[in-house]
Design a protein around this motif. Structure first.
Motif, PDB file in Angstrom:
ATOM      1  N   LEU A  32       0.840  -1.193   0.000  1.00  0.00           N
ATOM      2  CA  LEU A  32       0.000   0.000   0.000  1.00  0.00           C
ATOM      3  C   LEU A  32       0.875   1.244   0.000  1.00  0.00           C
ATOM      4  O   LEU A  32       0.619   2.220  -0.696  1.00  0.00           O
ATOM      5  CB  LEU A  32      -0.918  -0.013   1.223  1.00  0.00           C
ATOM      6  N   LEU A  36       0.754   4.196  -2.721  1.00  0.00           N
ATOM      7  CA  LEU A  36       0.564   5.607  -2.395  1.00  0.00           C
ATOM      8  C   LEU A  36       1.732   6.416  -2.930  1.00  0.00           C
ATOM      9  O   LEU A  36       1.576   7.532  -3.410  1.00  0.00           O
ATOM     10  CB  LEU A  36       0.452   5.783  -0.876  1.00  0.00           C
ATOM     11  N   LEU A  50      -9.794  18.363   0.704  1.00  0.00           N
ATOM     12  CA  LEU A  50     -10.802  19.186   0.029  1.00  0.00           C
ATOM     13  C   LEU A  50     -12.154  19.125   0.712  1.00  0.00           C
ATOM     14  O   LEU A  50     -12.837  20.121   0.851  1.00  0.00           O
ATOM     15  CB  LEU A  50     -10.940  18.757  -1.427  1.00  0.00           C
ATOM     16  N   SER A  51     -12.560  17.923   1.084  1.00  0.00           N
ATOM     17  CA  SER A  51     -13.838  17.822   1.795  1.00  0.00           C
ATOM     18  C   SER A  51     -13.977  16.441   2.417  1.00  0.00           C
ATOM     19  O   SER A  51     -13.190  15.545   2.150  1.00  0.00           O
ATOM     20  CB  SER A  51     -15.016  18.112   0.864  1.00  0.00           C
ATOM     21  N   LEU A  53     -16.725  13.544   2.645  1.00  0.00           N
ATOM     22  CA  LEU A  53     -17.995  13.130   2.046  1.00  0.00           C
ATOM     23  C   LEU A  53     -18.377  11.747   2.540  1.00  0.00           C
ATOM     24  O   LEU A  53     -17.625  10.800   2.352  1.00  0.00           O
ATOM     25  CB  LEU A  53     -17.872  13.076   0.523  1.00  0.00           C
ATOM     26  N   SER A  54     -19.532  11.637   3.146  1.00  0.00           N
ATOM     27  CA  SER A  54     -20.035  10.332   3.591  1.00  0.00           C
ATOM     28  C   SER A  54     -18.984   9.544   4.365  1.00  0.00           C
ATOM     29  O   SER A  54     -18.796   8.357   4.143  1.00  0.00           O
ATOM     30  CB  SER A  54     -20.495   9.496   2.396  1.00  0.00           C
ATOM     31  N   ASN A  56     -15.856   9.624   4.054  1.00  0.00           N
ATOM     32  CA  ASN A  56     -14.614   9.469   3.310  1.00  0.00           C
ATOM     33  C   ASN A  56     -13.959  10.833   3.102  1.00  0.00           C
ATOM     34  O   ASN A  56     -14.633  11.859   3.107  1.00  0.00           O
ATOM     35  CB  ASN A  56     -14.869   8.796   1.964  1.00  0.00           C
ATOM     36  N   SER A  60      -6.360  16.078  -2.335  1.00  0.00           N
ATOM     37  CA  SER A  60      -5.744  16.428  -3.606  1.00  0.00           C
ATOM     38  C   SER A  60      -4.232  16.276  -3.460  1.00  0.00           C
ATOM     39  O   SER A  60      -3.627  16.866  -2.578  1.00  0.00           O
ATOM     40  CB  SER A  60      -6.120  17.868  -3.965  1.00  0.00           C
ATOM     41  N   ARG A  65      -7.427  14.179  -7.636  1.00  0.00           N
ATOM     42  CA  ARG A  65      -8.158  14.011  -6.388  1.00  0.00           C
ATOM     43  C   ARG A  65      -8.518  12.557  -6.142  1.00  0.00           C
ATOM     44  O   ARG A  65      -8.870  11.828  -7.052  1.00  0.00           O
ATOM     45  CB  ARG A  65      -9.379  14.911  -6.304  1.00  0.00           C
ATOM     46  N   TYR A  66      -8.380  12.168  -4.895  1.00  0.00           N
ATOM     47  CA  TYR A  66      -8.669  10.796  -4.506  1.00  0.00           C
ATOM     48  C   TYR A  66      -9.646  10.795  -3.358  1.00  0.00           C
ATOM     49  O   TYR A  66      -9.700  11.751  -2.588  1.00  0.00           O
ATOM     50  CB  TYR A  66      -7.391  10.072  -4.064  1.00  0.00           C
ATOM     51  N   CYS A  67     -10.369   9.711  -3.273  1.00  0.00           N
ATOM     52  CA  CYS A  67     -11.216   9.515  -2.116  1.00  0.00           C
ATOM     53  C   CYS A  67     -10.553   8.427  -1.272  1.00  0.00           C
ATOM     54  O   CYS A  67     -10.273   7.336  -1.777  1.00  0.00           O
ATOM     55  CB  CYS A  67     -12.594   9.079  -2.589  1.00  0.00           C
ATOM     56  N   VAL A  68     -10.256   8.708  -0.017  1.00  0.00           N
ATOM     57  CA  VAL A  68      -9.679   7.685   0.856  1.00  0.00           C
ATOM     58  C   VAL A  68     -10.580   7.518   2.080  1.00  0.00           C
ATOM     59  O   VAL A  68     -11.305   8.439   2.449  1.00  0.00           O
ATOM     60  CB  VAL A  68      -8.238   8.045   1.316  1.00  0.00           C
ATOM     61  N   ASP A  69     -10.551   6.347   2.680  1.00  0.00           N
ATOM     62  CA  ASP A  69     -11.393   6.166   3.860  1.00  0.00           C
ATOM     63  C   ASP A  69     -10.685   6.692   5.110  1.00  0.00           C
ATOM     64  O   ASP A  69      -9.528   7.092   5.075  1.00  0.00           O
ATOM     65  CB  ASP A  69     -11.836   4.707   4.013  1.00  0.00           C
ATOM     66  N   GLU A  71      -9.590   5.297   7.758  1.00  0.00           N
ATOM     67  CA  GLU A  71      -8.428   4.558   8.194  1.00  0.00           C
ATOM     68  C   GLU A  71      -7.154   5.015   7.477  1.00  0.00           C
ATOM     69  O   GLU A  71      -6.107   5.221   8.087  1.00  0.00           O
ATOM     70  CB  GLU A  71      -8.666   3.078   7.916  1.00  0.00           C
ATOM     71  N   LEU A  72      -7.297   5.193   6.161  1.00  0.00           N
ATOM     72  CA  LEU A  72      -6.138   5.609   5.375  1.00  0.00           C
ATOM     73  C   LEU A  72      -5.791   7.065   5.687  1.00  0.00           C
ATOM     74  O   LEU A  72      -4.610   7.426   5.794  1.00  0.00           O
ATOM     75  CB  LEU A  72      -6.445   5.424   3.886  1.00  0.00           C
TER      76      LEU A  72
END
Lengths: 78, 666
Positions: A32, A36, A50-51, A53-54, A56, A60, A65-69, A71-72
């Motif tokens: 991992l 990364l 950036l924000s 969301l739900s 997550n 940037s 842009r990535y969505c990470v949970d 934990e990450l």
């Protein structure tokens, strides 16, 4: 590392829309970490939250842009 | 000459591939659409080369060191197969990350041509690039392209550069391979220098007027579509719109028109075969082939509308946002947010759906997703749903909707069971997904994709389904002594002989007749066969226009002919939807699971699910309507109890394993 700097925070705790420098990627998963790295997410690089969301985290890194949970996000220390 | 297409995920490799070869491979606006390499020949008018140019489209990769399995296809191919030229497709708006992979490709000694794709978006994003300087710094040709554009999109220039690059000595501007790579740390140190090198180039060639790190319109849209509370209802609304347009509004309307044509064809053929043809051959041709295939083909418009809408959905960038919204819920049941993408694709067809699971890194999550994706009713199951809701439930829209919800419920329960059986209920996995830009979906590409699917459907109807229907018709016409069965003695036919033992097992489900059993069996070959076989065994040619049928022979004819109660009809529907999918989808499951034990368990699980669901539906439905349980309640109950008991036992065993693991890690 300077001793008197404020305690390092994870990406899950930082302010929105502010550029931070990654201090450390804290994970035991070498694969991992390598992944990364190829995205440009490693110590010394810049990152912006950036924000949220739900549950997550939208970050940037290097113009993408990535969505990470959560934990990450918590593993990325700035 | 052979050319490889490489680049980061979602940089537009397959779109470019389709543009230069004229093929119609699957494209979509999210990372990881392509999961296998595909070959094509470049259109002759795009280049001056005498010999044909073969181009190989590869799955996207961020670097030469693979993270997911489809990424390794790319690095293996360029390392081992030695293409003549590598086209590296680079998202022009994201040089800082993309050029990292480029510098690695430049080290292989194979001539590289960089295609700066999505260059039409540069202006909108306020980016100015110095292409000449970039080419000089990289030491390879750089061509601006717009893979989605028509003429003047740089494709000719790209192919000219590719032909010119063949045989050229490629030198690497940054050579990491020459450095000492003793361990992981040293490798990482080299790659850090590589990123620094890329940064230096980008600083030189790129001029940015708008910072991309700030909030944009995209984020504003994301805030609504991926809102913690609004996200889920919006997703439900989007999917409901897709299905209601394809299944209750536009789809059936077009199907009515279409079926009219098939009926005229039937009448025309009937007239043609009127004299001098043996009644047996006539029945095979008319009822078996035209009737059976026609019953299936009649549903083509529904499927085309569905695929058109799904293509629009895949193109606009919404899929990744759904993954973001769903991750929170899916994590709780042991799946990844990414599992939703195979399931949405699976509503079109389970095969590409199952294959899309490959981008899921965690092995158990991937296999579970593969196992559960076929529970989403696919396009081929639509005719079965449409038929039953039309015949037994007076076209009630709730039947179709109910099937999707039951599918979702089974997926949730199934995921919960699997994560417990495998003993991984305490194992966490990480979720990371690149978010592509939203874009306006292309009507043209959705239409192209729709016609490609329609073609595949017609080919299937003309081959497998036609063959199955002919075989069913023949087996129904003859008895074991190869004599034509007499009217009223249909139960002596070969088909009845084969299907009857299976029908016994189906008695507790409410549909223990050999006709329905035969249709369920042919359904494993292809789900469209269920409708085709029913058409053949009951000699009904027009399933869609029930009103017209009513004029011919009374209002409830189809329902009467089949002799099913509403509860049994619903149970039959459940059984066909939730037992294992068609053979082709089982093949895809086998490929993605890479494990026979998992495949066998998945098929058993699906079979059990179909049986249990049908049993519950029929028995409780019968009890509610008549006040007494249906036929075969007790033997059925024993089977269902055995299935549930086995699952409970496996879950308990898995939980013990999980508890042991927890002790070990603490």
């Amino acid at each position: 590392m300077k001793r008197n700097e404020k305690a390092a925070a994870s990406l899950a705790e930082v302010q929105l829309n502010r550029e931070y420098v990654i201090h450390e990627v804290r994970t035991n998963d070498e694969e991992l970490k390598n992944f990364l790295f190829t995205l440009g997410c490693y110590e010394g690089e810049k990152v912006t939250l950036l924000s949220v969301l739900s549950g997550n985290y939208i970050i940037s890194v290097k113009d993408a842009r990535y969505c990470v949970d959560k934990e990450l996000a918590e593993a990325i220390i700035v | 000459m052979k050319v490889a297409l490489t680049g980061n995920p979602n940089s537009g490799k397959t779109t470019l591939f389709n543009a230069i070869t004229g093929r119609v491979e699957r494209v979509g606006n999210w990372p990881g659409v392509t999961i296998e390499k595909k070959e094509g020949v470049v259109k002759q008018r795009l280049h001056q080369e005498k010999n044909e140019i073969i181009v190989v489209d590869l799955p996207g990769a961020y670097s030469m060191s693979p993270f997911t399995s489809e990424e390794s296809i790319t690095s293996d191919f360029v390392k081992n197969e030695k293409p003549d030229v590598i086209i590296n497709i680079v998202d022009a708006a994201n040089l800082r990350r993309s050029l990292f992979f480029t510098t690695q490709l430049l080290e292989l000694g194979i001539p590289v041509v960089v295609a700066l794709n999505k260059s039409d978006l540069l202006k909108k994003k306020g980016i100015v690039l110095n292409v000449e300087l970039l080419a000089k710094r990289l030491g390879c040709p750089v061509v601006k392209t717009i893979a989605t554009g028509g003429s003047n999109s740089g494709l000719k220039e790209l192919m000219a550069a590719v032909v010119g690059a063949k045989g050229r000595q490629q030198t690497a501007p940054f050579n990491g391979a020459g450095m000492q790579l003793t361990d992981q740390e040293a490798e990482r140190a080299v790659d850090k220098k590589r990123f620094a090198f890329v940064d230096k180039i980008v600083d030189e060639v790129e001029e940015k007027k708008i910072s991309s790190n700030g909030q944009t319109k995209q984020d504003a849209v994301d805030k609504i579509l991926a809102h913690p509370w609004l996200g889920l209802p919006i997703f439900a609304l989007v999917m409901w719109t897709v299905f209601s347009i394809s299944q209750t509004h536009l789809g059936p309307f077009l199907a009515d028109v279409f079926v009219g044509w098939i009926d005229s064809f039937y009448v025309w053929a009937e007239g043609l075969l009127a004299a001098g043809v043996s009644p047996v051959l006539r029945a095979i041709l008319l009822d078996g082939i035209i009737g059976g295939v026609g019953a299936v083909v009649g549903f083509l418009p529904l499927i085309m509308v569905l695929f058109f809408l799904l293509a629009l959905l895949e193109d606009c960038g919404y899929m990744t946002r759904v993954a973001v919204v769903m991750d929170r819920f899916f994590k709780r049941i042991g799946l990844s947010g990414k599992s939703i993408i195979p399931m949405i694709i699976g509503t079109g067809c389970a095969i590409p759906g199952v294959m899309a699971a490959r981008t899921i890194k965690n092995e158990r999550q991937r296999r579970t997703t593969v196992m559960l994706t076929p529970f989403m009713p696919c396009g081929a199951k639509l005719p079965v749903i449409a038929l039953f809701s039309g015949v037994f439930f007076n076209h009630a829209a709730w039947v179709g909707t109910l099937m999707y919800f039951v599918g979702i419920a089974i997926i949730v329960i199934g995921a919960l069971i699997v994560v417990r059986i495998t003993g991984e209920k305490n194992v966490r996995s990480v979720f990371i997904l690149e978010l592509p830009d939203y874009k306006f979906p292309s009507i043209k590409r959705a239409a192209v994709s729709m016609f490609a699917k329609a073609k595949a459907f017609i080919i299937k109807a003309g081959t497998i389904i036609l063959l199955c229907n002919a075989v069913v018709q023949i087996m129904q016409t003859f008895n074991w002594q190869f004599q034509v069965v007499a009217e009223g003695a249909e139960h002596t036919s070969i088909l009845a002989g084969i299907a009857s033992p299976f029908a016994l097992l189906l008695i507790p489900l409410g549909f223990g007749t050999w006709q329905l059993a035969a249709a369920a069996i042919t359904g494993f070959i292809a789900k469209e066969n269920v409708v085709g076989t029913l058409a053949v065994v009951y000699s009904i040619t027009n399933f869609i226009d029930v009103e017209e049928f009513a004029l011919v022979g009374g209002a409830t004819t189809v329902a009467e002919v089949m002799g099913l109660t509403s509860a049994a009809a619903l149970a039959y529907l459940m059984f066909n939807l939730f037992t294992p999918p068609c053979f082709a989808a089982i093949g895809a499951m086998n490929a993605e699971m890479e494990n026979k034990k998992w495949l066998a368990s998945a098929l058993l699980f699906q079979l059990s699910t179909g049986y249990v669901m049908a049993f519950i539906t029929y028995q409780s439905g019968t009890f509610l309507t008549t006040g007494a349980p249906g036929t075969g309640f007790l033997p059925g109950l024993i089977v269902v109890a055995a299935i549930i008991g086995t699952m409970a036992y496996l879950v308990r065993k898995g939980n013990q394993k999980a508890a042991k693991k927890l002790v070990l890690t603490v």
